[in-house]
Design an enzyme around this catalytic site. Structure first.
Site, PDB file in Angstrom:
ATOM      1  N   CYS B 137     -30.738 -32.356 -63.310  1.00 20.34           N
ATOM      2  CA  CYS B 137     -29.429 -31.389 -63.239  1.00 20.34           C
ATOM      3  C   CYS B 137     -28.255 -32.323 -63.162  1.00 20.34           C
ATOM      4  O   CYS B 137     -27.197 -32.461 -63.887  1.00 20.34           O
ATOM      5  CB  CYS B 137     -29.447 -30.365 -62.121  1.00 20.34           C
ATOM      6  SG  CYS B 137     -27.905 -29.437 -62.056  1.00 20.34           S
ATOM      7  N   GLU B 208     -32.504 -28.701 -69.263  1.00 14.74           N
ATOM      8  CA  GLU B 208     -31.139 -28.520 -69.270  1.00 14.74           C
ATOM      9  C   GLU B 208     -30.555 -28.470 -70.567  1.00 14.74           C
ATOM     10  O   GLU B 208     -29.568 -27.603 -70.835  1.00 14.74           O
ATOM     11  CB  GLU B 208     -30.541 -30.101 -68.820  1.00 14.74           C
ATOM     12  CG  GLU B 208     -30.602 -30.281 -67.390  1.00 14.74           C
ATOM     13  CD  GLU B 208     -29.647 -29.325 -66.398  1.00 14.74           C
ATOM     14  OE1 GLU B 208     -30.042 -28.941 -65.272  1.00 14.74           O
ATOM     15  OE2 GLU B 208     -28.501 -29.073 -67.008  1.00 14.74           O
TER      16      GLU B 208
END
EC number: 3.5.99.2
Lengths: 228, 228, 228, 228
Positions: B137, B208
């Site tokens: 992340c 993601e």
């Protein structure tokens, strides 16, 4: 209509989708790519091993000894190999079941389904959350099979018809117990909690749709940067 | 190259994919559907709340007090609201951030990502498994931002350019600590275990990619039976 | 000497203590307060129910299907009631076993022992920690029984002699499997980790000493303020 | 009287016992064996590290962000070292606090208390169970200290009087928050569940009694076979 019946009612549109999807339709006609069945058997073998683990993690949060005994039987059934239904597919492929599942696969859709069930057994003390994430599996197989047995398109000369025959009745006792447990364990829940359990059930029904589709498309993780 | 650096190397193709995908490209040009940003902010708000929970679940399996203090700071940063970057998006939309995130969303791709992280913090005693599921992340945001700052297509007159400016440096200390922890905690691992940690990292990088795409397409659970 | 054998060696002094303690000595002579046996049967019934739960929580961290099958058998043995040995005590008391264990007891020493096992199965991914906390139970019973069978003080005319006869051989297969698992699962451990596993084993052997003593003294929580 | 107040009422007899026990009485008179304080500081250091872990494990099951922020502050307070109160004891001993706690101790009574708390945060989704196992700690210290401040036997010339001064007020905000949480989280509980929470609270109050006693007697695990 009890709570479990309302879950099954709400899942019908997704079950229709599963029935109409490539995997089941080609299984029905006894004409499906062998690689799709290999992928299904491999993914299903990984899935069942985790399913047994999640049954085990449910044991300490079962409401009574009778449901513990039931789960123990289910684990035993799985770890001793749910052979029959798989053998029909292996015969169709013309290869030995155990050799087919030597190769381990863990595609994204299977990963999501399994982690959905694990999350609910780890995060929630009330077993209804995890059972609602597990119950669609036997229910979808039973509904698909019962529908196929009445479908004129079912190719009764194909060995794959026996796959439908197996699931036409085999899952019924399991569905009944899981439904009873869901009704019992949600009896004192708030509407918010019941909706979370309902969401778990519907998500898992979507995961069943994705699971068959994952096998049909030989879905893989796209670490190479290709669109997932 | 240490272990964390090999993970970042292997993730590059997916990060390229993220950079070229609609969401980032339109963010870059300062011309993106407001609904895509609303969905992103809402999904991100749910995601961050769970991210803080997973940091908390990591505390008992941290190797030393220093890393516990680091996690406590991260949780504090999240629960006190990672305001700045979100405000730029809210300004672009022309609505108040807190009002935007009043509406809760929990799309399938976000669900998969969060349950991937929870599974690893619940199932593994070595924190490397969960950290590897969390580390992409900040790393993806930093890499995207650093690339955007050098991209001639960056529309510097748009307020969204500040979003890239924020992540251009803000995540670096966090990335360094998470990389050090992954290197430390995998030092005595077997190759099989390291590959599982690597798989976690790459899966989260794909998550993601899916997270931005989920916001761009306003992805929803298809309980109505439509193709998911 | 393998690792499990070193644990058993280190536990001998405590096992001697258990053998010489009131409970076993009076059991040996077939002359023990009925209330001590009632308390033992009640506490043992609660203990076994949790023991089955902990076996279940071990299933997902077992190294192979064979050990999963073994645990499933053990759970089945417990949830179907480890009748024989308890019946001898119930006969001695002159009451029905199921009626005796209707009354639930949860004394401090039993609480400590059970939470020691739960902590290790919740907190550690390597099953050796929890198995080392569980293995002393069958091992202590077997060692006590084998010693009693050769003890001239064993009152062979008492039905309680059958209790020793039962445990003289009944636990041996279980001990062998648990020892193999401990040897296998500690093979790659550091000395620090092995010492933690050793500490778990010895603590549980002390808990066995306290368990018999707890029954003998009808130990209770002193919430009234009396000395615990 | 709310639920938390009934727990505190029911714990009074045990708190009286703690107040009258050797450790507190000698602390009061400023005349206690240095080894008792060393053991207390060492055991307390291990205890607090686990207390912080259990606060962390509570974060994901907190009802709102405000209580998460509260727990984060508590963890920060502990991992940054609850220095003041310990320093008074170290001064009395005439040694440096950090050197005293270099030596790790993990006596049986401390082990039982910590595993009691861990069990409840691992096994229960409602945080009330674990909070009730943790709340007696600050409450006992505050009640002991407030009583000591009015006790003519308090040796005000001893530095140990400052220990009582510290806990006379320091724990009050923490007690209030934990009580509010227990009242909030038990509001919809059944009587059976409330009694389990009450049992947890009273057991931990007994563990506080045993904790001081453990330090006073330098309690150790009797692996050598001596009576425990």
């Amino acid at each position: 209509m009890n709570f479990a019946e309302t879950l099954e009612r709400d899942a019908q549109p997704i079950i229709d989708e599963i029935y109409q999807d490539h995997f089941i339709q080609e299984l029905l006609k006894g004409d499906i790519k062998k690689e799709a069945l290999r992928q299904y058997l491999r993914a299903d073998a990984s899935y069942l091993r985790e399913f047994a683990n999640i049954y085990a993690l449910l044991i300490p949060i079962m409401p009574d000894l009778e449901s513990v005994r039931f789960l123990v039987d289910q684990i035993q059934f799985i770890v001793n190999g749910e052979v029959e239904a798989h053998e029909y597919m292996a015969d169709y492929i013309g290869e030995n079941y155990n050799e087919i599942v030597q190769k381990k696969v863990w595609p994204p859709s299977g990963d999501h389904y399994i982690k959905h069930m694990y999350y609910n057994v780890y995060a929630h003390e009330n077993a209804a959350y995890a059972i609602a994430a597990m119950a669609p599996c036997p229910y979808v197989y039973a509904m698909i099979a019962k529908r196929a047995m009445k479908d004129p398109n079912l190719n009764k000369s194909s060995i794959l018809a026996k796959w439908f025959e197996f699931y036409n009745t085999e899952m019924d006792p399991l569905i009944e117990v899981l439904d009873d447990l869901m009704n019992q364990l949600t009896a004192n829940m708030s509407e918010t909690e019941k909706n979370e359990v309902r969401e778990n059930y519907l998500q898992s029904t979507v995961h069943e749709l994705n699971f068959f589709n994952m096998a049909y498309t030989s879905e893989k993780w796209q670490f190479g940067g290709e669109r997932v």
